[in-house]
Enzyme design. Structure first.
Site, PDB file in Angstrom:
ATOM      1  N   ASP A   1       0.874  -0.658   0.236  1.00 62.68           N
ATOM      2  CA  ASP A   1      -0.133  -0.070  -0.191  1.00 62.68           C
ATOM      3  C   ASP A   1       1.176   1.197  -0.054  1.00 62.68           C
ATOM      4  O   ASP A   1       0.274   2.200  -0.029  1.00 62.68           O
ATOM      5  CB  ASP A   1      -0.818  -0.189   0.950  1.00 62.68           C
ATOM      6  CG  ASP A   1      -0.819  -0.322   2.314  1.00 62.68           C
ATOM      7  OD1 ASP A   1       0.540  -0.310   2.330  1.00 62.68           O
ATOM      8  OD2 ASP A   1      -1.063  -0.275   3.303  1.00 62.68           O
ATOM      9  N   SER A   2       2.408   1.090  -0.390  1.00 63.45           N
ATOM     10  CA  SER A   2       3.891   1.996  -0.150  1.00 63.45           C
ATOM     11  C   SER A   2       2.867   2.745  -1.692  1.00 63.45           C
ATOM     12  O   SER A   2       3.067   4.039  -2.090  1.00 63.45           O
ATOM     13  CB  SER A   2       4.257   1.320  -0.290  1.00 63.45           C
ATOM     14  OG  SER A   2       4.647   0.541  -1.387  1.00 63.45           O
TER      15      SER A   2
ATOM     16  N   LYS B   1      -1.174  -9.136   2.671  1.00 66.19           N
ATOM     17  CA  LYS B   1      -0.902  -8.760   3.722  1.00 66.19           C
ATOM     18  C   LYS B   1      -1.445  -8.213   4.676  1.00 66.19           C
ATOM     19  O   LYS B   1      -2.638  -7.483   3.625  1.00 66.19           O
ATOM     20  CB  LYS B   1       0.871  -8.192   3.768  1.00 66.19           C
ATOM     21  CG  LYS B   1       1.723  -7.604   5.004  1.00 66.19           C
ATOM     22  CD  LYS B   1       2.492  -7.142   4.384  1.00 66.19           C
ATOM     23  CE  LYS B   1       2.980  -6.352   3.734  1.00 66.19           C
ATOM     24  NZ  LYS B   1       2.245  -4.544   4.230  1.00 66.19           N
TER      25      LYS B   1
ATOM     26  N   GLU C   1      -2.021  -5.763   8.378  1.00 65.80           N
ATOM     27  CA  GLU C   1      -1.320  -5.292   9.424  1.00 65.80           C
ATOM     28  C   GLU C   1      -1.405  -5.456  10.764  1.00 65.80           C
ATOM     29  O   GLU C   1      -3.199  -4.947  10.894  1.00 65.80           O
ATOM     30  CB  GLU C   1      -1.063  -3.476   9.240  1.00 65.80           C
ATOM     31  CG  GLU C   1      -0.407  -3.373   8.268  1.00 65.80           C
ATOM     32  CD  GLU C   1       0.042  -1.852   8.218  1.00 65.80           C
ATOM     33  OE1 GLU C   1      -0.036  -0.769   8.549  1.00 65.80           O
ATOM     34  OE2 GLU C   1       0.832  -0.874   6.967  1.00 65.80           O
TER      35      GLU C   1
ATOM     36  N   GLU D   1       8.759  -4.405  10.756  1.00 63.93           N
ATOM     37  CA  GLU D   1       9.440  -2.944   9.654  1.00 63.93           C
ATOM     38  C   GLU D   1       9.918  -1.903  11.455  1.00 63.93           C
ATOM     39  O   GLU D   1       9.071  -1.849  12.112  1.00 63.93           O
ATOM     40  CB  GLU D   1       8.220  -2.229   9.380  1.00 63.93           C
ATOM     41  CG  GLU D   1       8.086  -0.402   8.748  1.00 63.93           C
ATOM     42  CD  GLU D   1       7.385  -0.636   7.626  1.00 63.93           C
ATOM     43  OE1 GLU D   1       6.989  -1.356   7.674  1.00 63.93           O
ATOM     44  OE2 GLU D   1       7.993   0.706   7.150  1.00 63.93           O
TER      45      GLU D   1
HETATM   46  O1  KIV Z   1       3.479  -1.039   1.582  1.00 60.60           O
HETATM   47  C1  KIV Z   1       4.916  -1.227   2.401  1.00 60.60           C
HETATM   48  O2  KIV Z   1       5.121  -1.330   1.041  1.00 60.60           O
HETATM   49  C2  KIV Z   1       5.284  -2.515   2.806  1.00 60.60           C
HETATM   50  C3  KIV Z   1       6.306  -2.819   3.371  1.00 60.60           C
HETATM   51  C4  KIV Z   1       7.974  -1.079   4.041  1.00 60.60           C
HETATM   52  C5  KIV Z   1       6.527  -3.575   4.161  1.00 60.60           C
HETATM   53  O3  KIV Z   1       4.335  -2.954   3.903  1.00 60.60           O
END
Ligand code: KIV
Length: 272
Positions: free
Chosen positions: A52-53, A121, A123, A190
């Site tokens: 989600d980055s 994934k 969190e 992280e």
């Molecule tokens: O969204 C992302 O890029 C991440 C990584 C920093 C692990 O969750």
């Protein structure tokens, strides 16, 4: 000799487990589009994270919070189409899994069906236990994410190192064990102290992938735009730059502009 698609051994969650078992480190990077995913898959990356980055590096938002499930599915499906070997993990975005475990499962199913992802994934630890368990009942592999969890930035207030205090470190270790017991196939840690990351990686039998978590974990992940030096503004201590694409692109585009203005592009060989 060219390698046919069918000859390429695809990375599975089982293979990642075997890599941990034999002490082989796992290499993971983010990607959000077809062209970049094709390059990094061909270069031998084990896991591609459609993180989600994307909210930051693709859409220019300050945080990861605004990106939607539809947008993650768009990025995920672009990446999946490019990939022959890597395991593709797509992030469940903020707001798509915290409401209830039913909503979490519905979101994860959309990612698997519409993006063609191999895993999701999310969190958090004990707070998302029900969601993790329900998603797993549908046979969808889940990767956990602890430590600095950017979707909670307004709770933390900063992007600084997490779990430096004993109470937070203890909760993180407990959450890591819980996620493993729930059935997560791997865990991202992280921005936490390297000593704590080492302790978590040796306490867990599933692979632990670090970002800013030191060397004593089972693999590493970086945001591709950061490690390729496209994004020049982000310079945390844990980041190693493997290229300076910002300069390379600036120079190439500058040369193109010069050539067009000077009527040197196209030349006689570059036309029909
Ligand atoms: O969204 C992302 O890029 C991440 C990584 C920093 C692990 O969750």
């Amino acid at each position: 000799m060219s390698v046919h698609k069918s000859e390429i051994k695809k990375i599975t969650t089982h293979q990642l487990q075997e890599m941990k078992n034999r002490g082989e480190k796992i290499a993971m990077l983010t990607a959000y589009d077809y062209s970049m995913a094709k390059i990094i898959d061909g270069a031998g990356i084990d896991i591609i994270l459609v993180g989600d980055s994307a909210s930051n590096v693709m859409a220019g938002n300050e945080t990861t919070l605004p990106i939607t499930l539809d947008q993650m599915i768009y990025h995920g499906s672009s990446v999946v189409k490019a990939v022959n070997r890597a395991l593709v993990v797509v992030d469940l975005p903020f707001g798509s899994y915290q409401g209830s475990s039913v909503e979490a499962l519905r979101s994860a199913i959309r990612i698997m069906k519409e993006a063609g992802a191999h895993a999701v994934k999310l969190e958090g630890g004990s707070e998302v236990k029900d969601s993790v368990e329900r998603i797993l009942t549908a046979g969808i592999p889940v990767m956990g994410h602890l430590g600095l969890t950017p979707q909670s930035i307004y709770k933390f207030g900063t992007y600084s190192v997490r779990a430096k205090e004993e109470a937070e470190a203890k909760k993180l270790l407990e959450d890591a064990i819980l996620l493993q017991e729930c059935g997560c196939f791997a865990l991202v840690l992280e921005k936490i102290p390297a000593t704590l990351a080492k302790q978590v990686a040796s306490a867990l039998h599933i692979p632990v992938i670090g970002i800013g978590a030191g060397p004593d974990v089972d693999g590493q992940v970086l945001v591709m735009q950061d490690m390729l030096g496209i994004n020049q503004d982000f310079k945390p201590r844990f980041l190693r730059r493997y290229a300076d694409l910002h300069s390379a692109i600036t120079n190439a585009v500058g040369q193109y502009v010069t050539d067009v203005k000077a009527k040197e592009f196209p030349n006689k060989d570059e036309m029909y």
